[in-house]
Each structure stands twice: as structure tokens, then as C-alpha cells.
Design a protein around this motif. Structure first.
Motif, PDB file in Angstrom:
ATOM      1  N   PHE A 179     -36.331  44.002 -98.065  1.00 11.62           N
ATOM      2  CA  PHE A 179     -35.790  42.643 -98.191  1.00 11.62           C
ATOM      3  C   PHE A 179     -36.524  42.050 -97.139  1.00 11.62           C
ATOM      4  CE2 PHE A 179     -32.532  44.454-100.876  1.00 11.62           C
ATOM      5  CZ  PHE A 179     -32.164  43.408-101.511  1.00 11.62           C
ATOM      6  N   ARG A 180     -36.336  40.494 -97.073  1.00 18.12           N
ATOM      7  CA  ARG A 180     -37.185  39.770 -96.351  1.00 18.12           C
ATOM      8  C   ARG A 180     -36.412  39.839 -94.952  1.00 18.12           C
ATOM      9  NH1 ARG A 180     -36.398  34.150-100.213  1.00 18.12           N
ATOM     10  NH2 ARG A 180     -38.146  34.517-101.507  1.00 18.12           N
ATOM     11  N   GLY A 181     -37.371  40.052 -94.083  1.00 19.55           N
ATOM     12  CA  GLY A 181     -36.856  40.334 -92.523  1.00 19.55           C
ATOM     13  C   GLY A 181     -36.641  41.704 -92.312  1.00 19.55           C
ATOM     14  N   GLU A 182     -36.570  42.530 -93.105  1.00 18.82           N
ATOM     15  CA  GLU A 182     -36.260  44.013 -92.729  1.00 18.82           C
ATOM     16  C   GLU A 182     -37.698  44.782 -92.243  1.00 18.82           C
ATOM     17  OE1 GLU A 182     -32.875  45.821 -95.560  1.00 18.82           O
ATOM     18  OE2 GLU A 182     -34.883  45.467 -96.660  1.00 18.82           O
ATOM     19  N   GLY A 220     -45.468  43.707-107.377  1.00 21.35           N
ATOM     20  CA  GLY A 220     -46.125  43.522-105.946  1.00 21.35           C
ATOM     21  C   GLY A 220     -45.811  44.629-105.078  1.00 21.35           C
ATOM     22  N   SER A 221     -45.149  45.875-105.536  1.00 19.17           N
ATOM     23  CA  SER A 221     -44.862  47.113-104.856  1.00 19.17           C
ATOM     24  C   SER A 221     -46.234  47.677-104.395  1.00 19.17           C
ATOM     25  CB  SER A 221     -43.975  47.963-105.698  1.00 19.17           C
ATOM     26  OG  SER A 221     -42.623  47.778-105.650  1.00 19.17           O
ATOM     27  N   ARG A 222     -47.213  47.857-105.340  1.00 23.22           N
ATOM     28  CA  ARG A 222     -48.674  48.277-105.153  1.00 23.22           C
ATOM     29  C   ARG A 222     -49.291  47.860-103.967  1.00 23.22           C
ATOM     30  NH1 ARG A 222     -54.099  48.764-106.696  1.00 23.22           N
ATOM     31  NH2 ARG A 222     -54.772  50.766-106.601  1.00 23.22           N
ATOM     32  N   GLU A 223     -49.176  46.533-103.808  1.00 20.48           N
ATOM     33  CA  GLU A 223     -49.950  45.956-102.979  1.00 20.48           C
ATOM     34  C   GLU A 223     -49.282  46.028-101.431  1.00 20.48           C
ATOM     35  OE1 GLU A 223     -51.252  43.929-106.710  1.00 20.48           O
ATOM     36  OE2 GLU A 223     -49.061  44.694-105.743  1.00 20.48           O
ATOM     37  N   GLU A 224     -47.779  46.093-101.493  1.00 19.94           N
ATOM     38  CA  GLU A 224     -46.994  46.270-100.229  1.00 19.94           C
ATOM     39  C   GLU A 224     -47.443  47.750 -99.685  1.00 19.94           C
ATOM     40  OE1 GLU A 224     -45.184  44.164 -98.477  1.00 19.94           O
ATOM     41  OE2 GLU A 224     -45.656  42.656-100.162  1.00 19.94           O
ATOM     42  N   ARG A 238     -39.231  38.823-102.422  1.00 17.18           N
ATOM     43  CA  ARG A 238     -40.413  38.728-102.381  1.00 17.18           C
ATOM     44  C   ARG A 238     -40.759  38.966-103.910  1.00 17.18           C
ATOM     45  NH1 ARG A 238     -43.322  42.583-104.199  1.00 17.18           N
ATOM     46  NH2 ARG A 238     -41.483  44.127-103.298  1.00 17.18           N
ATOM     47  N   LYS A 239     -40.285  40.218-104.493  1.00 15.47           N
ATOM     48  CA  LYS A 239     -40.646  40.742-105.931  1.00 15.47           C
ATOM     49  C   LYS A 239     -40.392  39.755-106.735  1.00 15.47           C
ATOM     50  CE  LYS A 239     -36.006  42.820-106.458  1.00 15.47           C
ATOM     51  NZ  LYS A 239     -35.144  44.020-106.679  1.00 15.47           N
ATOM     52  N   HIS A 240     -39.513  38.703-106.762  1.00 11.60           N
ATOM     53  CA  HIS A 240     -39.384  37.768-107.936  1.00 11.60           C
ATOM     54  C   HIS A 240     -40.425  36.843-108.156  1.00 11.60           C
ATOM     55  CE1 HIS A 240     -34.723  37.836-106.367  1.00 11.60           C
ATOM     56  NE2 HIS A 240     -34.998  39.106-107.312  1.00 11.60           N
ATOM     57  N   LEU A 241     -41.115  36.275-107.166  1.00 11.32           N
ATOM     58  CA  LEU A 241     -42.245  35.450-107.363  1.00 11.32           C
ATOM     59  C   LEU A 241     -43.541  36.349-107.668  1.00 11.32           C
ATOM     60  CD1 LEU A 241     -43.421  32.776-107.591  1.00 11.32           C
ATOM     61  CD2 LEU A 241     -43.598  32.614-105.138  1.00 11.32           C
ATOM     62  N   ASP A 242     -43.539  37.484-106.968  1.00  7.65           N
ATOM     63  CA  ASP A 242     -44.781  38.468-107.040  1.00  7.65           C
ATOM     64  C   ASP A 242     -44.820  38.846-108.942  1.00  7.65           C
ATOM     65  OD1 ASP A 242     -45.549  38.252-104.707  1.00  7.65           O
ATOM     66  OD2 ASP A 242     -44.945  40.137-104.124  1.00  7.65           O
ATOM     67  N   LEU A 243     -43.703  39.203-109.320  1.00 10.51           N
ATOM     68  CA  LEU A 243     -43.782  39.431-110.808  1.00 10.51           C
ATOM     69  C   LEU A 243     -44.307  38.305-111.816  1.00 10.51           C
ATOM     70  CD1 LEU A 243     -42.600  41.821-112.667  1.00 10.51           C
ATOM     71  CD2 LEU A 243     -40.735  40.345-113.015  1.00 10.51           C
ATOM     72  N   ILE A 244     -43.844  37.178-111.218  1.00 14.15           N
ATOM     73  CA  ILE A 244     -44.277  35.899-112.250  1.00 14.15           C
ATOM     74  C   ILE A 244     -45.575  35.851-112.071  1.00 14.15           C
ATOM     75  CG2 ILE A 244     -44.015  33.567-112.378  1.00 14.15           C
ATOM     76  CD1 ILE A 244     -41.046  33.779-111.576  1.00 14.15           C
ATOM     77  N   LYS A 245     -46.206  35.948-110.806  1.00  9.55           N
ATOM     78  CA  LYS A 245     -47.691  35.648-110.512  1.00  9.55           C
ATOM     79  C   LYS A 245     -48.306  36.793-111.248  1.00  9.55           C
ATOM     80  CE  LYS A 245     -47.210  33.173-106.475  1.00  9.55           C
ATOM     81  NZ  LYS A 245     -47.545  33.186-105.027  1.00  9.55           N
TER      82      LYS A 245
END
Length: 357
Positions: A103-106, A133-137, A284-291
Motif C-alpha cells: 500500500f501507499r506509504g508501506e 503494475g506489479s511487474r514494473e514494481e 497504486r494498482k487501480h490507476l496502473d491497471l486502467i493505464k
């Protein structure tokens, strides 16, 4: 073929639903004669006895999907297979479509988790991550894993319409990890009340769909704050969370006019059934998925001070372009299904287990 299917089964409807998606895909594209034994990743700890039982009773260990790559316990993640036991697993191991779910901040996951993932990758028949976006992270941490569509996209079925007269809209709330999601109850409930009043005034029914117990608490508070208005209801979480009711829950997402959702699988599962979604972003994952998937951009941060106005504007935009938006979802889904089927058929060919008709 006996398969241990290990995934998150700790009373989260979205996780139960994506388990259906994984099994749908593997039955259709890997082996049509699989018997699944379901295991909860939260409670399953791999020790020597567990590995012996796996090797003697199963033909494969299938893990996923879900946001399992989360350093919730310091140097451990949700799949608890110690490094020393990985080489002792003798059945094919497939980790499929899991997510990097910090999550954000973790901050990043612990280096020991990274090392455990590397060792699993070396041993696995396949280790893949979902397309959010998991691959990129993970690449930032030096781990390169292939990407597959989130299995939650593949939960559609011939589900009977739930007992609701007329058009209805789903509102799906997330009420855990508030410090990381970026909202406070007072502000969010005020915006949601405005949204609900607008929808009810337009003649829509509203169904709250809590995925975990804490979501239900926030939803009940919303209903109480609004004076329990006619047309605003919630599904019964204690009923819907049972395995035998997962398809019943999915029927709500299939037949809804629209979904306004905070959780990832309130974004993904309805899209896989061509139900338009407005995402209240809080991870993070919500917007990454859309993009990444070029999905319609109906997205607003849950803490946006103009949340209700923006949601209402998006709602009307979707209504004005309803069929074209559903067509856009359909085009995306066709591509995602093709990608998934090719990936899994390739796994079946490699393992020699493909006996599909």
C-alpha cells in the motif's frame, strides 16, 4: 489430476471470486480433468510434513491469484514456503497472476522476501504476476517476472439476476488500511450520501457490496446516516462470503447498471462481465491497471474534495456512451483472454498435462 489450489480465502469476497477465475482458466486451457483441493494461503504454512503431503497426494501446486506479494509480517509474504524447502517440492509448481500489493506509504518488501521470490522463480514451472503494475514494481527490486491478466477478469457465467426490480447501481466500499487508502469516514460518507441521493432521485436502486467485514460496517453507517432510505440496501456479507454463494455475489456485478468501487476486484470482476465501473482510487494498482489495459478512464481519487461531483459527472458520461463503453470493455477482454489462453496452453504443453478435447 489432483491440484492444490492455494490462494487467499480469508473472508474477502474478491479473493473468493478470483479463485473462480483461476479455476475457470486452468480447467479450460490447462487440463479439463482437474480436481481442485482448495487451501487458504493465510493458514497454510509449508513445513516438512506439508511438503510430504503435497508430494504424495497432488499432481501440481497452483498458487494464485491475488495480491499475495505483501510484506505484512516484516520479512515474510503471504506464501510461506521457506527457502530450504523449495527444492523438496517435487510436483510442478505454478504461481499464477499474483500481485505486488504494498500500500501507499508501506515502502518496498523486505530483501528476504525478494530472495524467496527469486528462489521460487528458479524452481517453478512458471511464476507470473498480474497486469496492474506489479511487474514494473518488482523490476525495481531486480526481479523480472512475466505478466498475465488478472484472473478476476474471467469470472463471467450464466448467472441469474438477483431479486432486485429495475436498474441498480453497486457501491463497493473498502474500510481497512484507511491510513494508506487516503480517506476519512466523515468526508467519504458525506460524498457517498450525495451520490446516493442523486442516484435514488434518478430512480436507481443502490446495492452496497461489502467484500470484507469492515466494509459492511462502513456501509451500514452510510445507510443509518441517510435514515435508511427506500432503495438503498446491502447484500448480506455473512451469506455472500460462503463458497457456495460466490456465484450469487458475482450475479450482482453481472446485472448491475454500473459499479462504483474502491477495491481492486470491484474494478476487475465487473469489467470482465462488461459492467461499466467508476473507480474510487486508493491504491497504486487501480490507476496502473486502467493505464496498462487502456480501459475507460472513469477514475477519481477517493480523497478528492470534489468526489461526489466527479462521480456524478462520470456516471452521466457512462450513461451517455453506454454501449460504446461496453464495447471497449469487450475489446479489452478479448485481448486479455487470448493472452491468458496462450500462456496457460503453453504451460500445459511444457508440462505434458494437456488432455483437452
Amino acid at each position: 489430476m489432483n491440484v492444490w489450489h492455494v490462494y487467499a480465502r480469508y473472508y474477502n469476497f474478491g479473493d473468493y471470486a478470483l479463485g473462480v477465475g483461476v479455476r475457470n482458466l486452468f480447467l479450460k486451457y490447462y487440463n479439463s480433468e482437474i480436481l481442485f483441493k482448495l487451501k487458504d494461503v493465510h493458514s497454510l504454512v509449508f513445513d516438512e510434513n506439508t511438503v510430504d503431503q503435497l508430494n504424495s497426494s497432488a499432481d501440481m501446486l497452483l498458487v494464485g491469484g491475488g495480491g499475495l506479494i505483501h510484506g505484512f509480517a516484516g520479512d515474510k509474504w503471504m506464501l510461506k514456503i521457506p527457502d530450504r524447502l523449495i527444492p523438496k517440492i517435487r510436483v510442478p509448481l505454478i504461481i499464477y497472476g499474483v500481485g505486488y500489493n504494498q500500500f501507499r506509504g508501506e515502502g518496498d518488501i523486505h530483501p528476504r522476501i525478494v530472495e524467496n521470490i527469486r528462489r521460487l522463480q528458479e524452481h517453478c514451472l512458471s511464476f507470473s504476476v498480474r497486469n496492474d503494475g506489479s511487474r514494473e514494481e518488482l523490476l525495481k527490486l531486480g526481479v523480472d517476472l512475466p505478466e498475465v491478466p488478472d484472473p478476476g477478469f474471467f469470472v463471467d457465467g450464466d448467472y441469474a439476476r438477483p431479486p432486485i426490480e429495475g436498474d441498480f447501481v453497486i457501491i463497493q466500499l473498502a474500510n481497512d488500511m484507511k491510513h494508506a487508502r487516503g480517506f476519512d469516514d466523515e468526508s467519504l460518507l458525506s460524498h457517498l450520501s450525495d451520490i446516493c441521493r442523486y442516484l435514488l432521485g434518478k430512480g436507481y436502486k443502490i446495492v452496497l457490496c461489502p467484500h470484507v467485514r469492515t466494509d459492511d460496517i462502513l456501509g451500514r453507517q452510510l445507510i443509518a446516516n441517510m435514515g435508511n432510505p427506500e432503495g438503498l440496501t446491502s447484500w448480506e456479507w455473512f451469506d455472500i462470503i460462503r463458497d457456495e454463494c460466490t456465484l450469487k455475489g458475482l450475479s450482482y456485478y453481472k446485472h448491475a447498471k454500473m459499479v462504483i468501487g474502491m477495491r481492486g476486484h470491484a474494478q476487475i470482476c465487473p469489467a470482465g462481465m462488461l459492467t461499466p465501473v467508476i473507480t474510487l482510487g486508493n491504491h497504486r494498482k487501480h490507476l496502473d491497471l486502467i493505464k496498462k489495459q487502456n480501459l475507460p478512464d472513469h477514475y477519481v481519487e477517493v480523497g478528492d474534495p470534489q468526489l461526489s461531483d466527479k462521480v456524478i459527472m462520470m456516471f452521466n458520461d457512462i450513461l451517455a456512451n453506454y454501449q460504446s463503453i461496453k464495447d471497449s470493455y469487450g475489446n479489452s477482454l478479448a485481448h486479455l483472454l487470448e493472452t491468458s489462453s496462450l500462456f496457460i496452453r503453453n504451460l500445459a504443453e511444457i508440462s505434458g498435462k494437456n488432455n483437452l478435447p
